[in-house]
Design a protein around this motif. Sequence first.
Motif, mmCIF file in Angstrom:
data_model
loop_
_atom_site.group_PDB
_atom_site.id
_atom_site.type_symbol
_atom_site.label_atom_id
_atom_site.label_comp_id
_atom_site.label_asym_id
_atom_site.label_seq_id
_atom_site.Cartn_x
_atom_site.Cartn_y
_atom_site.Cartn_z
ATOM 1 N N ILE B 330 0.845 -1.204 0.000
ATOM 2 C CA ILE B 330 0.000 0.000 0.000
ATOM 3 C C ILE B 330 0.880 1.253 0.000
ATOM 4 O O ILE B 330 0.661 2.194 -0.763
ATOM 5 C CB ILE B 330 -0.941 0.010 1.223
ATOM 6 N N ASN B 331 1.906 1.263 0.849
ATOM 7 C CA ASN B 331 2.765 2.448 0.926
ATOM 8 C C ASN B 331 3.543 2.677 -0.358
ATOM 9 O O ASN B 331 3.726 3.814 -0.788
ATOM 10 C CB ASN B 331 3.677 2.356 2.146
ATOM 11 N N ALA B 332 4.006 1.606 -0.975
ATOM 12 C CA ALA B 332 4.692 1.764 -2.265
ATOM 13 C C ALA B 332 3.721 2.312 -3.304
ATOM 14 O O ALA B 332 4.056 3.227 -4.065
ATOM 15 C CB ALA B 332 5.263 0.425 -2.718
ATOM 16 N N ALA B 333 2.497 1.764 -3.310
ATOM 17 C CA ALA B 333 1.513 2.180 -4.313
ATOM 18 C C ALA B 333 1.118 3.637 -4.136
ATOM 19 O O ALA B 333 0.803 4.326 -5.104
ATOM 20 C CB ALA B 333 0.280 1.283 -4.250
ATOM 21 N N ARG B 334 1.137 4.145 -2.868
ATOM 22 C CA ARG B 334 0.811 5.570 -2.709
ATOM 23 C C ARG B 334 2.061 6.440 -2.689
ATOM 24 O O ARG B 334 2.065 7.546 -2.163
ATOM 25 C CB ARG B 334 -0.094 5.808 -1.501
ATOM 26 N N ARG B 336 5.274 6.144 -1.464
ATOM 27 C CA ARG B 336 6.341 6.221 -0.474
ATOM 28 C C ARG B 336 7.619 5.583 -1.031
ATOM 29 O O ARG B 336 7.555 4.549 -1.689
ATOM 30 C CB ARG B 336 5.955 5.486 0.814
#
Lengths: 345, 345
Positions: B330-334, B336
């Motif tokens: 999720i963090n990579a996709a948003r 980060r």
Amino acid sequence: VNLALLGFGNVARAFARLLLRKQETLLNDYGLELRVTGIATHSHGIAIDSSGIDLEAALAADMLDALHTGDPVEDSKAFLAACPAQFVIETTWLDPRTGQPATDYVRRALQLGRHVVTANKGPVAFAYRELKSLAAQKDLAFFFESTVMDGGPVLSTLREGLPATDITRIRGVLNSTTNALLCDMEGGTTFAESLRRLQELGIAEADPSNDVDGWDSTVKIVVLANVGMNADLRPQDVDRTGIGQVTPDRVRAAQEAGKRLKLICEAWREDGEVKAKVAPVEVPREDPLSIVEGTSGVVTFHADTLPALTLIESDPTPDTTAYGLLADIINAARGRRWSMVRRRF
Amino acid sequence: VNLALLGFGNVARAFARLLLRKQETLLNDYGLELRVTGIATHSHGIAIDSSGIDLEAALAADMLDALHTGDPVEDSKAFLAACPAQFVIETTWLDPRTGQPATDYVRRALQLGRHVVTANKGPVAFAYRELKSLAAQKDLAFFFESTVMDGGPVLSTLREGLPATDITRIRGVLNSTTNALLCDMEGGTTFAESLRRLQELGIAEADPSNDVDGWDSTVKIVVLANVGMNADLRPQDVDRTGIGQVTPDRVRAAQEAGKRLKLICEAWREDGEVKAKVAPVEVPREDPLSIVEGTSGVVTFHADTLPALTLIESDPTPDTTAYGLLADIINAARGRRWSMVRRRF
């Protein structure tokens, strides 16, 4: 990146010193040059300088007006519109029963298109949904790490560390004055003696009712529940008991039972609603909430994805609160927002 | 967003179940539709299906080959190139002394332009700087939350919660098997009895030397020091003592002195260098490191901006580790990334 400081008390002054100390790191590691273009105070004047205010001079000055350039500015509201800045750093005085005037300042700053970083719990406890949605509409950051656990990364953990998580329960010891009082009482000090000691140290306020009656704890559990559990609580919704009625006998009885009396803040889901409570509770020694001494704070999140995650912030200082402001500014500048969808493939 | 799963053991299978359970939340809250387009295993076959593999079927199957579509794929390396995916989720077996073959897989995946999320400590302990810079060059995420404290948000706290902070010391209890062993010994159980119990529960491995000799703890403190203190340590640089020589007398003596024996991982700055050590230490009860029971873990960061921040992850399960993978995705996709500069005004 230009910053407008609304309020220049202890926290904002510690922030100004931190900014001076971290200048090089910010530039080298984050490509950030943070410049204070305005400072507004209640009774020490207002200064705006679009080329940047000399922070050393501002820290040394009694009245700020000598640092002002340009047209005179009447008050804090006028300052928000007049100061050329992408960020408003809000650290004014707060009435914990109403959340004002901080909530109005934050709303105004967001309406003017400024990112807002605040150390004030009021706007989040009284108007979180409104302010969050206003910020989201304008792709602005509205961050407030310094409101809970003195700038330790509690809110950024909710935002960045626990995505797609259902938090089912939050429990914490979040008020330093009452925790220090209860720890002192364990050592045999009376409530009155301890309060005097904490007032001398500048930990307790002259009128300690905000802490002792559980108001500060109440506002903090509302902040955490509203942000972490998507609740829409107000401080008056919380079942609140302070430590004013706690007797030395009760503290001693807890110790003899192998427990410690702590002012526990708690929020949980019940019948589809979020409930919250603040009250003194006998906590067993194996519970991490029992371990905090003096002004340290602790919070435990129970969630569907993690049985329990506990964060402990030990021995905070005013510099810790100031650091929360800086962390928020860096995260806003590198594009972090509360709204969760940031990029699609 | 398409995911290629490299490895389909306990953690990856728990991740597949979590993915099924969180589908709706991911779509509604994050605008994310995560689809597994390939799974590669060592001895249960390889499947690629660009329209998405049925995870229920994959979880039920002994051999995956029946789920494969298209040309045959020879091995894991060929799989990385052939599987159409933005992410590689790496959970293969690891030799803790060399970090292989995981490190080669991660390097290859990044070279192919895939974001990498791994539960393997090896790539970070043996090749962090190289892999981090390779990922940065290509604006790819290289995340590994599940490598330390079972997916609790430790690495995201370093990345998101503590920007512009100099971490001066890291101390933790990071290995569940040795902590459970020492807790059992406090209760009077012998080392051998406790080990048998933990092996029956699936907590200790058949060959427990990786845990007992302190290797796992060593690799974890290297991960934290390399990421949090900008160190360039390898596991062989760590002064390592396991718990193999710990006697019941030593455990009892610590208890009688009001302390608890814990296998402490520590990294600190000394003469401009980062040093690290793993050894059993008598920890006083007021230190949060003393509080962890059984398989729980704890880490304390000491920093210039915060005197001490402690994170405790209580009673982790395989689902907790799986959650670390999901949080990373999720963090990579948003958007980060480890690289710190993300946006300029």
